[in-house]
Scaffold this active site. Structure first.
Site, PDB file in Angstrom:
ATOM      1  CB  CYS A  65      -2.519 -84.029 -63.004  1.00 17.71           C
ATOM      2  SG  CYS A  65      -1.614 -83.299 -62.011  1.00 17.71           S
ATOM      3  CB  CYS A 116      -8.825 -61.587 -70.372  1.00 14.48           C
ATOM      4  SG  CYS A 116     -10.611 -61.697 -70.708  1.00 14.48           S
TER       5      CYS A 116
END
Length: 375
Positions: free
Chosen positions: A194, A330
C-alpha cells in the site's frame, strides 16, 4: 466454556435469531480460536467483526507501530494510539468492544522458526498481511498444520479474497492452497504494498469484511466457503469476478522450506524480435497478441490484438489462450516482460513471448503496421 444465556442473548440477539446461527452456532463461535496475522488495513475490520460476533479466542500477530498514515484505513486505531504497538492498541479497542472474549497478542514477525508453534493452537488462520513472503509462509504452515487459511490482498481500488486448504467434510479432501494460485511470486511490478502503490481506505475495509464473513461461515458451517474460488473485486467499476482455482498434485512442503519461493526466471529466448512478429502477422501464424499498456495508450494506436493492462494480467488470466503462443507488448518492453513473468508464475507450461523494444521499436521498422485510433 458454555454461553452465559442472559449476556449472550442480549449481546448477540440479532445473529442468534438467524437459523444458521442459533444457540448452537453461538456456542461454536465462543468455542472457536482464530488467529489474525496482520493488524493493518485488512486485519482491523476482521478483528472488529470477529470480536463483535463473539469468537471466543482471537490471536493477533503484528510487529508494527501505529502511524498517522495508517488512520485513513486502519479503523481500530485513533490519533491517541500513534506510536503504540498495533497489537497493544488493538487489544485495548477489542476489550472495549467485547470484554467477554480472550485476546492473545504477539508482537513479532512470522518466520520459519516460529510459524508452526504460533499457528498450532488456533482453528482458522486469517492472512491479513501485505507481502508475498508472509503469504507463502502462512500457506505452507497451514498445510503442515492442516488448518484453513482465509486470504485477501488489496491494491489501490482492487482486492481479492479466497479460502485455502479448506477441508471439505463431504468429499474428505482439502481444497487448493495459495501456491495453486501463485506457484511462484509475481514480479515486483505486480506486488507493491500500500505504501508503494497506494490504496483507497474503504477497499481493505471491504475485503476485510469478506474475510470475516468467510471465517464466520467456516465456524458456523454455513453456506459455501470460497474454497477453489478467487473473488476479485474492483471498487472503481463495481465489478465482481469469481475465478476458479485448480488444485495441483503436491505433497507437504519439505522440512526447512516453509515459505520458500523462487521467482520465475527470464530467458533471452523470451524476447520476440519485431521482424519475427511481423512475419507471424503477415503469415497469419497461430498466436495471441496482447497489449499490456493502459487503455488510453491502446486507444492512441496499437499493433492489434486484445488489451489486458499489466495490472489486470493475473485477474484476467482466463482470457489468455495458452493453447497458442502468446506475445505481450507494451511501449518499450518493460511491462510486457513483467506480464510474461507474472503469467509464467501461474502457468509454467505456456509458450510466452515479450516483444523486444515494444511498440516504439516495432513501428520504427514497420510504420505502416500501426492500427488506427479507436474512436
Amino acid at each position: 466454556m458454555q454461553c452465559n444465556l442472559k449476556t449472550d442473548t442480549s449481546r448477540y440477539a440479532r445473529q442468534i435469531i438467524l437459523s444458521e446461527v442459533g444457540a448452537e452456532g453461538q456456542q461454536r463461535l465462543k468455542d472457536s480460536k482464530v488467529l489474525v496475522v496482520g493488524a493493518g488495513g485488512l486485519g482491523c475490520p476482521v478483528l472488529l467483526y470477529l470480536a463483535g460476533a463473539g469468537v471466543g479466542t482471537i490471536g493477533i500477530i503484528d510487529n508494527d507501530i501505529v502511524d498517522v498514515s495508517n488512520l485513513h484505513r486502519q479503523i481500530l486505531y485513533s490519533i491517541a494510539d500513534v506510536g503504540d504497538l498495533k497489537v497493544s492498541a488493538a487489544l485495548r479497542r477489542i476489550n472495549q468492544l467485547n470484554p467477554d472474549i480472550v485476546v492473545h497478542t504477539v508482537a513479532t514477525t512470522l518466520n520459519p522458526d516460529n510459524v508452526l508453534s504460533l499457528l498450532a493452537e488456533y482453528d482458522i488462520i486469517v492472512d491479513a498481511t501485505d507481502n508475498f513472503d508472509a503469504k507463502y509462509l502462512i500457506s505452507d504452515a497451514c498445510i503442515e498444520c492442516e488448518k484453513p487459511m482465509v486470504y485477501a490482498s488489496i491494491s489501490q481500488f482492487e482486492g481479492q479474497v479466497s479460502v485455502f486448504n479448506y477441508y471439505n467434510p463431504h468429499t474428505q479432501q482439502r481444497g487448493p492452497c495459495f501456491r495453486d494460485l501463485f506457484e511462484t511470486p509475481p514480479p515486483p511490478h505486480l506486488t507493491q504494498n500500500c505504501s508503494e502503490a497506494g490504496v483507497l481506505g474503504v477497499i481493505p475495509g471491504l475485503l476485510g469484511c469478506f474475510q470475516a464473513n468467510e471465517v464466520l461461515k467456516l465456524i458456523l458451517r454455513a453456506g459455501e466457503p470460497l474454497s477453489g474460488q478467487l473473488l476479485s473485486i474492483d471498487g472503481l467499476d463495481n465489478t465482481f469476478h469469481l475465478l476458479s482455482i485448480n488444485k495441483k498434485t503436491r505433497s507437504r512442503p519439505p522440512a526447512g522450506t516453509l515459505g520458500a519461493a523462487t521467482t520465475p526466471q527470464w530467458r533471452d529466448s523470451d524476447w520476440l524480435s519485431p521482424h519475427t512478429l511481423h512475419d507471424w502477422i503477415a503469415t497469419q501464424a497461430p498466436f495471441q497478441l496482447v497489449d499490456v499498456r493502459d487503455v488510453h495508450e491502446h486507444q492512441q494506436g496499437s499493433l492489434g490484438g486484445g488489451l489486458i493492462p499489466l495490472k489486470d494480467i493475473i485477474k484476467r488470466q482466463e482470457e489468455l489462450d495458452t493453447t497458442r503462443r502468446i506475445v505481450f507488448y507494451c511501449k518499450s518492453g518493460i511491462r510486457s516482460k513483467a506480464a510474461l513473468l507474472a503469467v509464467r508464475s501461474v502457468n509454467q507450461d505456456a509458450e510466452l513471448y515479450s516483444l523486444e523494444g515494444g511498440v516504439e521499436q516495432y513501428l520504427a521498422i514497420y510504420p505502416d503496421d500501426r492500427h488506427p485510433v479507436v474512436s
